[in-house]
Design a protein around this motif. Structure first.
Motif, PDB file in Angstrom:
ATOM      1  N   ASP A 168       6.698   2.773  -9.406  1.00 61.70           N
ATOM      2  CA  ASP A 168       5.567   2.247 -10.169  1.00 61.70           C
ATOM      3  C   ASP A 168       5.266   0.787  -9.873  1.00 61.70           C
ATOM      4  O   ASP A 168       4.481   0.157 -10.567  1.00 61.70           O
ATOM      5  N   LYS A 169       5.891   0.246  -8.846  1.00 58.71           N
ATOM      6  CA  LYS A 169       5.711  -1.165  -8.536  1.00 58.71           C
ATOM      7  C   LYS A 169       4.259  -1.471  -8.164  1.00 58.71           C
ATOM      8  O   LYS A 169       3.639  -0.756  -7.392  1.00 58.71           O
ATOM      9  N   ARG A 170       3.740  -2.549  -8.725  1.00 61.29           N
ATOM     10  CA  ARG A 170       2.371  -2.961  -8.420  1.00 61.29           C
ATOM     11  C   ARG A 170       2.256  -3.287  -6.937  1.00 61.29           C
ATOM     12  O   ARG A 170       3.149  -3.887  -6.351  1.00 61.29           O
ATOM     13  N   PRO A 184      -2.768  -0.761   2.553  1.00 59.61           N
ATOM     14  CA  PRO A 184      -2.470   0.294   1.578  1.00 59.61           C
ATOM     15  C   PRO A 184      -1.022   0.739   1.609  1.00 59.61           C
ATOM     16  O   PRO A 184      -0.365   0.702   2.646  1.00 59.61           O
ATOM     17  N   ARG A 185      -0.541   1.161   0.445  1.00 60.63           N
ATOM     18  CA  ARG A 185       0.835   1.646   0.343  1.00 60.63           C
ATOM     19  C   ARG A 185       0.940   3.120   0.723  1.00 60.63           C
ATOM     20  O   ARG A 185       1.919   3.557   1.307  1.00 60.63           O
ATOM     21  N   GLU A 186      -0.057   3.906   0.333  1.00 63.68           N
ATOM     22  CA  GLU A 186      -0.167   5.322   0.657  1.00 63.68           C
ATOM     23  C   GLU A 186       0.931   6.150  -0.002  1.00 63.68           C
ATOM     24  O   GLU A 186       1.595   5.702  -0.928  1.00 63.68           O
ATOM     25  N   LEU A 187       1.130   7.387   0.505  1.00 62.81           N
ATOM     26  CA  LEU A 187       1.996   8.349  -0.161  1.00 62.81           C
ATOM     27  C   LEU A 187       3.446   8.251   0.339  1.00 62.81           C
ATOM     28  O   LEU A 187       3.809   7.371   1.107  1.00 62.81           O
ATOM     29  N   SER A 188       4.264   9.223  -0.108  1.00 60.76           N
ATOM     30  CA  SER A 188       5.711   9.139   0.097  1.00 60.76           C
ATOM     31  C   SER A 188       6.118   9.112   1.562  1.00 60.76           C
ATOM     32  O   SER A 188       7.071   8.413   1.933  1.00 60.76           O
ATOM     33  N   ALA A 224      -0.499 -12.096  -1.293  1.00 60.71           N
ATOM     34  CA  ALA A 224      -0.885 -11.295  -2.461  1.00 60.71           C
ATOM     35  C   ALA A 224       0.332 -10.734  -3.182  1.00 60.71           C
ATOM     36  O   ALA A 224       0.296 -10.511  -4.400  1.00 60.71           O
ATOM     37  N   CYS A 225       1.416 -10.516  -2.439  1.00 56.54           N
ATOM     38  CA  CYS A 225       2.646  -9.989  -3.039  1.00 56.54           C
ATOM     39  C   CYS A 225       3.593 -11.092  -3.510  1.00 56.54           C
ATOM     40  O   CYS A 225       4.758 -10.829  -3.811  1.00 56.54           O
TER      41      CYS A 225
END
Length: 237
Positions: free
Chosen positions: A71-73, A79-83, A141-142
């Motif tokens: 759930d990390k912002r 993009p982070r995308e899926l698993s 941004a992080c």
């Protein structure tokens, strides 16, 4: 006789695994060494479908990187995308970068993003990719400091350059990076001197046979302007 025994073994194995539900197959596959997963996925269509689905990669993520927050912002332009992508990013961070034994998912995502943009694009990458401003924006941004951002971006550029395929596309990319090396960008967006050195080093060594007479002297003049002294291995067309 040998062929018949082999066929019997394959049939027996296929029947045994064919009776297992998908969730048990997933639990088996994620315990197989990662380097064997491509081979496993090619055995049969059912298995390939599992490796294309989200469930297997979610299970692999939880098993291999249990501390990775779900759930990390995730701010920033990359993009982070899926698993599956998250697993690849964490794997890259662990096995390519030495960050004091810390696994940083942001580093892995940034590496994958930059490598794909440089390697797969049929058109010249736009300036945000070519000059690395998107990379810096992601780290800032992080919450990374400007100094940390500059150092991480440098490490990622070096790793990507070292892992690009040796082909005509990469040669043209390196030549463009060399010719645009004098573009002014403020800190931390500027590429480090280590990155610029690696670009010229690869051009004058790995891609020496691709450089024509005119390009060689243009590149050599730029190298002399940036670096003093330059290695003797770079000299002599």
């Amino acid at each position: 006789m040998t062929d018949n025994r082999d066929n019997d073994n394959l049939t027996s194995t296929d029947n045994s695994f064919g009776k297992l539900p998908d969730h048990l197959l997933i639990e088996i596959f994620i315990r197989v060494p990662v380097l064997e997963w491509a081979k496993v996925s090619c055995v049969k269509k059912q298995w390939a479908n599992l490796f294309h689905g989200e469930c297997l990669w979610q299970a692999a993520l939880v098993r291999t990187f249990p501390l990775a927050s779900q759930d990390k912002r995730w701010p920033g332009p990359i993009p982070r995308e899926l698993s599956k992508r998250r697993f690849a990013a964490l794997y890259v961070s662990k096995h390519i970068f030495a960050l004091d034994d810390e696994i940083d998912e942001i580093v892995g995502h940034t590496y994958l993003f930059l490598k794909e943009q440089l390697e797969l694009s049929t058109m010249p990458p736009h300036s945000g990719i070519l000059h690395g401003t998107i990379i810096a924006d992601q780290f800032i941004a992080c919450g990374k400091s400007r100094d940390v951002t500059h150092e991480l971006a440098s490490q990622i550029w070096l790793a990507v350059l070292d892992n690009l395929e040796e082909n005509q596309h990469t040669f043209l990319l390196l030549k463009r990076l060399a010719l645009e090396g004098d573009v002014f960008l403020p800190f931390p967006y500027s590429r480090s001197i280590k990155v610029q050195w690696r670009v010229f080093e690869k051009l004058f060594t790995d891609f020496r046979d691709c450089v024509n007479h005119a390009d060689y002297y243009d590149l050599l003049a730029m190298a002399k302007n940036e670096f003093q002294p330059i290695p003797s291995a770079w000299l002599g067309y």
